[in-house]
Design an enzyme around this catalytic site. Structure first.
Site, short mmCIF file in Angstrom:
data_model
loop_
_atom_site.label_atom_id
_atom_site.label_comp_id
_atom_site.label_asym_id
_atom_site.label_seq_id
_atom_site.Cartn_x
_atom_site.Cartn_y
_atom_site.Cartn_z
N LYS A 1 -7.35 -18.52 0.02
CA LYS A 1 -6.87 -17.14 0.05
C LYS A 1 -8.07 -16.22 -0.13
O LYS A 1 -8.83 -16.35 -1.10
CB LYS A 1 -5.86 -16.91 -1.08
CG LYS A 1 -5.46 -15.46 -1.29
CD LYS A 1 -4.66 -15.28 -2.57
CE LYS A 1 -4.47 -13.81 -2.91
NZ LYS A 1 -3.79 -13.62 -4.22
N ASP B 1 -7.31 -6.27 -3.52
CA ASP B 1 -5.85 -6.25 -3.51
C ASP B 1 -5.34 -5.13 -4.42
O ASP B 1 -5.35 -5.25 -5.63
CB ASP B 1 -5.29 -7.60 -3.97
CG ASP B 1 -3.77 -7.60 -4.04
OD1 ASP B 1 -3.15 -6.76 -3.35
OD2 ASP B 1 -3.21 -8.43 -4.77
N LYS C 1 -0.32 -1.92 -7.72
CA LYS C 1 -0.60 -2.47 -9.05
C LYS C 1 -0.86 -1.34 -10.04
O LYS C 1 -1.28 -0.25 -9.66
CB LYS C 1 -1.84 -3.37 -9.00
CG LYS C 1 -1.69 -4.65 -8.21
CD LYS C 1 -3.01 -5.40 -8.21
CE LYS C 1 -2.91 -6.69 -7.41
NZ LYS C 1 -2.05 -7.69 -8.09
N ASP D 1 -9.75 -11.54 -6.07
CA ASP D 1 -8.60 -12.13 -5.41
C ASP D 1 -8.98 -12.96 -4.19
O ASP D 1 -8.12 -13.44 -3.47
CB ASP D 1 -7.60 -11.04 -5.01
CG ASP D 1 -6.16 -11.50 -5.12
OD1 ASP D 1 -5.91 -12.52 -5.78
OD2 ASP D 1 -5.28 -10.84 -4.55
N ASP E 1 2.91 -6.86 -3.13
CA ASP E 1 1.87 -7.40 -4.01
C ASP E 1 1.95 -8.93 -4.10
O ASP E 1 1.10 -9.55 -4.76
CB ASP E 1 1.99 -6.79 -5.41
CG ASP E 1 0.76 -7.06 -6.27
OD1 ASP E 1 -0.32 -7.30 -5.68
OD2 ASP E 1 0.87 -7.05 -7.51
N GLU F 1 1.19 -10.89 -1.71
CA GLU F 1 0.60 -10.96 -0.37
C GLU F 1 -0.19 -12.24 -0.13
O GLU F 1 -0.38 -12.64 1.01
CB GLU F 1 -0.30 -9.75 -0.14
CG GLU F 1 -1.72 -9.85 -0.68
CD GLU F 1 -1.80 -10.09 -2.19
OE1 GLU F 1 -2.69 -10.86 -2.60
OE2 GLU F 1 -0.98 -9.55 -2.94
N ARG G 1 0.54 -15.34 -0.60
CA ARG G 1 1.33 -16.36 0.08
C ARG G 1 1.56 -16.02 1.56
O ARG G 1 1.76 -16.90 2.38
CB ARG G 1 2.66 -16.56 -0.65
CG ARG G 1 3.56 -15.36 -0.70
CD ARG G 1 4.56 -15.42 -1.83
NE ARG G 1 3.93 -15.25 -3.14
CZ ARG G 1 4.58 -15.37 -4.30
NH1 ARG G 1 5.87 -15.65 -4.31
NH2 ARG G 1 3.93 -15.21 -5.44
#
Length: 493
Positions: free
Chosen positions: A259, A264, A271, A282, A341, A343, A345
């Protein structure tokens, strides 16, 4: 940094700093390294006699010989009780010694008193020392370009060959981990998906790997609507980075998938602002994949390994995906995006679908995926779930050896109900309960019948205060050494 291995006694070493790794000493025992002690004017024996150093774990003592011989500095680092000395004890002692060794110089580590297998001991010493010297100061205006460390290991002649093999392995793993830390620490305005792809290309070119980068148009043509839904709100285009080693190897393929959210914000499901700056991390799963691929190439492992990085930036722009939107992944599954959020996956879904093109014998993905795994396991272990128990057992063993530990959580169809969509095949969140498990259940829908392991590294990817070789700014590089050890063992089968 190439590491030399020399069949030399420490008192004869040509070095500015001599590091002596010592197990805990019994009271009244003969002073170890007697000739070295003599050359220092008895400093080693005096430190032991006065109780200034005993060899217990975590202990370090710097000795400064009056005439600068046999070195300007002799550093004693404790390994702990001899029966308890393992790779992690050696790594920690070497890291502590690195921080007591002063500025970069010629350092010789005396391994003669280190118990255990010479190869693994050498590997651990190199990893610990190298990672212990890591500093992140790229954007410090007063930072001076540091001189390189020159490291050698001193051992007995009969152990030299094994130590050389271990030193080579340790250097490759440490360099890969340091690359992952550099990538992870880079701020989002510098490491965009485009810049990330450039860094990966440069690494591949230098390492002899092949590299391809797919544009958003190419991903769109492949039907990667899940991944592209994440980057829609950003001015920065998403990239799919594919790195390949050993294409001609007549061995089953292993795919490593990371990933790669270079930043993010959470998107429309924004967030909270507190510590949002840490969302640069991230992409640590993908950084681990890049670092591991570099190490695989350096060691020239006889495996076909493909690294796939799904990189995007999640921003709340005017074109951003909205909660309730439905997107279609590469395999045709539709997904109701209830929370933008969640995201990670979404980008992994299409990356896992893409991995199937290689007909791999195993897929391992790494992601800073859920806060739930931090609640469950804290900052000491990664969560592990999957469909290949043998691979998970091997990863668990590799995790113990490298101290990049993983803990298996269940993957069961009972959890799958939480991910079934109301208006689509799936939804991208499953409620508060068992968040790490339901996220993995979601990903399983994009693995077909592949042997697959998912590593949720959200708790261990950055800000690791517990290990002396991981201390420092930000990213820990977790996953690189775990993957390298796992792949080495797999190649040896």
């Amino acid at each position: 940094m190439a590491v030399k291995v020399e069949a030399t006694a420490p008192q004869s070493a040509k070095a500015d700093v001599i590091v002596v790794l010592l197990p805990k000493q019994k009271k009244g025992a003969r002073v170890p390294f007697g000739k070295l002690d003599q050359k220092t004017g008895g400093l080693l024996g005096s430190a032991l006699a006065a109780g200034a150093f005993s060899g217990k774990a975590g202990e370090v003592r710097s000795l400064l010989p009056a005439d600068g011989k046999p070195a300007k500095r002799v550093v004693l680092a404790g390994l702990g009780n001899p029966d308890d000395v393992n790779e992690e004890a050696i790594r920690r002692a070497a890291a502590i010694a690195s921080r007591a060794s002063g500025p970069p110089s010629r350092v010789a580590i005396a391994m003669q008193s280190v118990p255990g297998h010479a190869k693994r001991a050498a590997e651990a010493a190199v990893v610990g020392f190298r990672l212990g010297t890591y500093r992140w100061n790229r954007f410090k205006s007063d930072a001076k370009k540091a001189k390189p460390w020159r490291l050698s290991l001193l051992t007995d002649a009969r152990k030299a060959a094994a130590a050389r093999a271990g030193a080579k392995s340790g250097e490759a793993a440490a360099a890969g981990a340091m690359l992952a830390r550099d990538l992870g620490n880079a701020p989002g305005n510098y490491l965009t998906p485009t810049a990330f792809a450039k860094e990966a290309r440069q690494m591949c070119r230098a390492s002899g790997l092949t590299c391809r980068v797919l544009s958003e148009k190419q991903m769109g043509d492949l039907g990667m609507g899940s991944l592209l839904s994440v980057s829609r709100g950003s001015a920065e285009p998403a990239k799919l980075i594919i790195m390949e080693h050993g294409k001609k190897a007549k061995r089953p393929t292993v795919c490593l998938v990371g990933k790669g959210l270079t930043f993010d914000t959470g998107g429309i499901s924004l967030k909270p602002p507190t510590e949002m700056d840490k969302m640069r991390y991230d992409m640590c799963g993908s950084a681990a994949v890049v670092g591991a691929m570099q190490a695989v190439a350096a060691l020239n492992l006889p495996l076909h390994v493909v690294g796939i990085v799904a990189s995007a930036e999640n921003m709340p722009g005017s074109k951003a995906t909205k909660p309730g939107d439905i997107v279609t992944a590469m395999n045709g599954k539709t997904i109701e995006v209830l929370n933008t959020d969640a995201e990670g996956r979404l980008v992994l879904a299409d990356a896992l679908c893409y991995a199937q093109r290689y007909k791999p014998s195993l897929v391992i993905d790494l992601a800073t995926l859920t806060g739930a795994v931090v609640v469950a396991l804290g900052k000491h272990m990664a969560g592990m779930l999957g469909t290949d128990q043998k691979a998970m057992d091997a990863l668990s063993s590799a995790g113990v050896a490298t101290h990049e530990r993983v803990w298996q959580l269940p993957l069961d169809d009972d959890y799958d109900k939480a991910m079934r969509g109301r208006s689509a095949d799936l939804q991208n969140i499953g409620g508060r309960n068992a968040g790490t498990i339901t996220a993995a259940q979601f990903l399983k829908h994009f693995t077909d019948d592949l042997a697959w392991v998912h590593l949720d590294i959200a708790g261990v990817a950055y800000d690791d205060p517990s290990r002396p070789y991981a201390k420092g700014a930000g990213a820990s590089g977790f996953g690189v050494r775990l993957l390298v050890r796992f792949l080495q063992e797999r190649a040896a089968r």
